[in-house]
Design a protein around this motif. Structure first.
Motif, PDB file in Angstrom:
ATOM      1  N   MET A   1       1.300  -1.226   0.061  1.00 55.45           N
ATOM      2  CA  MET A   1       0.402  -0.377  -0.345  1.00 55.45           C
ATOM      3  C   MET A   1       0.832   1.303  -0.060  1.00 55.45           C
ATOM      4  O   MET A   1       1.479   1.530   0.884  1.00 55.45           O
ATOM      5  CB  MET A   1      -0.888  -0.348   1.203  1.00 55.45           C
ATOM      6  N   LYS A   2       0.865   2.211  -1.223  1.00 51.65           N
ATOM      7  CA  LYS A   2       1.432   3.381  -0.930  1.00 51.65           C
ATOM      8  C   LYS A   2       0.753   4.647  -0.424  1.00 51.65           C
ATOM      9  O   LYS A   2      -0.268   4.835  -0.004  1.00 51.65           O
ATOM     10  CB  LYS A   2       1.514   3.902  -2.127  1.00 51.65           C
ATOM     11  N   LEU A   3       1.514   5.567   0.182  1.00 57.45           N
ATOM     12  CA  LEU A   3       1.041   6.140   0.866  1.00 57.45           C
ATOM     13  C   LEU A   3       0.995   7.328  -0.303  1.00 57.45           C
ATOM     14  O   LEU A   3       1.785   7.877  -0.588  1.00 57.45           O
ATOM     15  CB  LEU A   3       1.782   6.720   2.374  1.00 57.45           C
ATOM     16  N   ASN A   4      -0.229   7.462  -0.415  1.00 53.10           N
ATOM     17  CA  ASN A   4      -0.427   8.558  -1.303  1.00 53.10           C
ATOM     18  C   ASN A   4      -1.739   9.343  -0.793  1.00 53.10           C
ATOM     19  O   ASN A   4      -2.664   8.659   0.201  1.00 53.10           O
ATOM     20  CB  ASN A   4      -0.642   7.967  -3.143  1.00 53.10           C
ATOM     21  N   ALA A   5      -2.833  10.611  -2.071  1.00 55.34           N
ATOM     22  CA  ALA A   5      -3.812  11.016  -1.462  1.00 55.34           C
ATOM     23  C   ALA A   5      -4.733   9.680  -1.411  1.00 55.34           C
ATOM     24  O   ALA A   5      -5.883  10.091  -0.185  1.00 55.34           O
ATOM     25  CB  ALA A   5      -3.938  12.028  -2.373  1.00 55.34           C
ATOM     26  N   ALA A   6      -5.022   9.442  -2.509  1.00 56.51           N
ATOM     27  CA  ALA A   6      -5.949   7.469  -2.344  1.00 56.51           C
ATOM     28  C   ALA A   6      -5.726   7.299  -1.337  1.00 56.51           C
ATOM     29  O   ALA A   6      -7.379   7.370  -0.763  1.00 56.51           O
ATOM     30  CB  ALA A   6      -6.093   7.694  -3.524  1.00 56.51           C
ATOM     31  N   SER A   7      -5.124   6.981  -0.797  1.00 61.88           N
ATOM     32  CA  SER A   7      -5.112   6.484   0.625  1.00 61.88           C
ATOM     33  C   SER A   7      -5.290   7.273   1.620  1.00 61.88           C
ATOM     34  O   SER A   7      -5.935   5.939   2.332  1.00 61.88           O
ATOM     35  CB  SER A   7      -3.252   5.372   0.187  1.00 61.88           C
ATOM     36  N   ILE A   8      -4.754   7.817   2.299  1.00 60.75           N
ATOM     37  CA  ILE A   8      -5.267   9.027   3.226  1.00 60.75           C
ATOM     38  C   ILE A   8      -6.944   9.458   2.925  1.00 60.75           C
ATOM     39  O   ILE A   8      -7.193   9.262   4.321  1.00 60.75           O
ATOM     40  CB  ILE A   8      -4.533  10.092   3.302  1.00 60.75           C
ATOM     41  N   ALA A   9      -7.027   9.243   1.731  1.00 56.83           N
ATOM     42  CA  ALA A   9      -8.621   9.680   1.410  1.00 56.83           C
ATOM     43  C   ALA A   9     -10.054   8.255   1.984  1.00 56.83           C
ATOM     44  O   ALA A   9     -10.544   8.281   2.391  1.00 56.83           O
ATOM     45  CB  ALA A   9      -9.517  10.167   0.717  1.00 56.83           C
ATOM     46  N   GLY A  10      -9.167   6.798   1.635  1.00 60.04           N
ATOM     47  CA  GLY A  10      -9.487   5.672   1.768  1.00 60.04           C
ATOM     48  C   GLY A  10      -9.858   5.630   3.291  1.00 60.04           C
ATOM     49  O   GLY A  10     -10.762   5.226   4.021  1.00 60.04           O
ATOM     50  N   VAL A  11      -8.473   5.775   4.216  1.00 61.34           N
ATOM     51  CA  VAL A  11      -8.531   5.505   5.457  1.00 61.34           C
ATOM     52  C   VAL A  11      -9.226   6.946   6.031  1.00 61.34           C
ATOM     53  O   VAL A  11     -10.162   5.984   7.100  1.00 61.34           O
ATOM     54  CB  VAL A  11      -6.723   5.856   5.967  1.00 61.34           C
ATOM     55  N   GLY A  83      -8.940  -3.988  -5.796  1.00 63.98           N
ATOM     56  CA  GLY A  83      -7.715  -2.577  -6.675  1.00 63.98           C
ATOM     57  C   GLY A  83      -7.683  -1.810  -5.818  1.00 63.98           C
ATOM     58  O   GLY A  83      -8.237  -1.404  -4.991  1.00 63.98           O
ATOM     59  N   GLY A  84      -6.946  -0.479  -7.233  1.00 63.10           N
ATOM     60  CA  GLY A  84      -6.533   0.079  -6.126  1.00 63.10           C
ATOM     61  C   GLY A  84      -7.497   1.243  -6.051  1.00 63.10           C
ATOM     62  O   GLY A  84      -7.633   2.526  -5.753  1.00 63.10           O
ATOM     63  N   SER A  85      -8.821   1.126  -7.184  1.00 63.40           N
ATOM     64  CA  SER A  85      -9.268   2.471  -7.345  1.00 63.40           C
ATOM     65  C   SER A  85     -10.994   1.837  -6.020  1.00 63.40           C
ATOM     66  O   SER A  85     -11.893   3.145  -6.468  1.00 63.40           O
ATOM     67  CB  SER A  85      -9.881   2.732  -8.495  1.00 63.40           C
ATOM     68  N   TRP A  86     -11.036   0.811  -5.908  1.00 62.30           N
ATOM     69  CA  TRP A  86     -12.090   0.811  -5.089  1.00 62.30           C
ATOM     70  C   TRP A  86     -12.381   0.813  -3.481  1.00 62.30           C
ATOM     71  O   TRP A  86     -13.201   1.239  -3.110  1.00 62.30           O
ATOM     72  CB  TRP A  86     -12.359  -0.706  -4.685  1.00 62.30           C
ATOM     73  N   PRO A  87     -11.153   1.464  -3.233  1.00 62.44           N
ATOM     74  CA  PRO A  87     -11.217   1.341  -1.495  1.00 62.44           C
ATOM     75  C   PRO A  87     -11.826   2.919  -0.821  1.00 62.44           C
ATOM     76  O   PRO A  87     -12.500   2.821  -0.265  1.00 62.44           O
ATOM     77  CB  PRO A  87      -9.061   1.990  -0.796  1.00 62.44           C
TER      78      PRO A  87
END
Length: 114
Positions: A1-11, A83-87
């Motif tokens: 898991m990369k720490l990017n804007a999408a991951s922060i938004a998902g979390v 996949g990366g677009s679903w969280p």
């Protein structure tokens, strides 16, 4: 898991959904942290009343941490499996579901009180 804007938004979305969905648990966690902070404040200060004002704020801030951790795990699980677009998409759906549940729970409590 990369720490990017999408991951922060998902979390963040998953954490909010869990916080809303488990609101009685979040209130219990906040009360326990508040009690702990008040007992510490009463030991270290001869006038703990001044510190008691800050304990509620600190308790509410610290009570979010377990939900952030579990939200991160949910985000990681969805990202690893779908996949990366679903969280973010599933996080939004979980927030809507948690919000509807919380509204229904509060309405049910209000109806019992009438």
């Amino acid at each position: 898991m990369k720490l990017n804007a999408a991951s922060i938004a998902g979390v963040g979305l998953w954490s909010l959904a869990l916080y809303l969905g488990f609101s009685p648990l979040s209130e219990a966690v906040m009360e326990q942290i508040d009690r702990l902070l008040k007992s510490i404040a009463s030991r270290i200060s001869p006038e703990p009343q001044r510190l008691f004002e800050l304990t509620a704020l600190l308790a509410s801030l610290l009570s979010v941490i377990p939900f952030l951790i579990v939200g991160g795990l949910c985000n990681f699980g969805v990202e690893a499996s779908l996949g990366g677009s679903w969280p973010i998409s599933t996080g939004i759906l979980a927030c809507i579901g948690g919000g509807v549940y919380e509204l229904g729970r509060r309405d049910g409590q209000a109806a019992k009180g009438r």
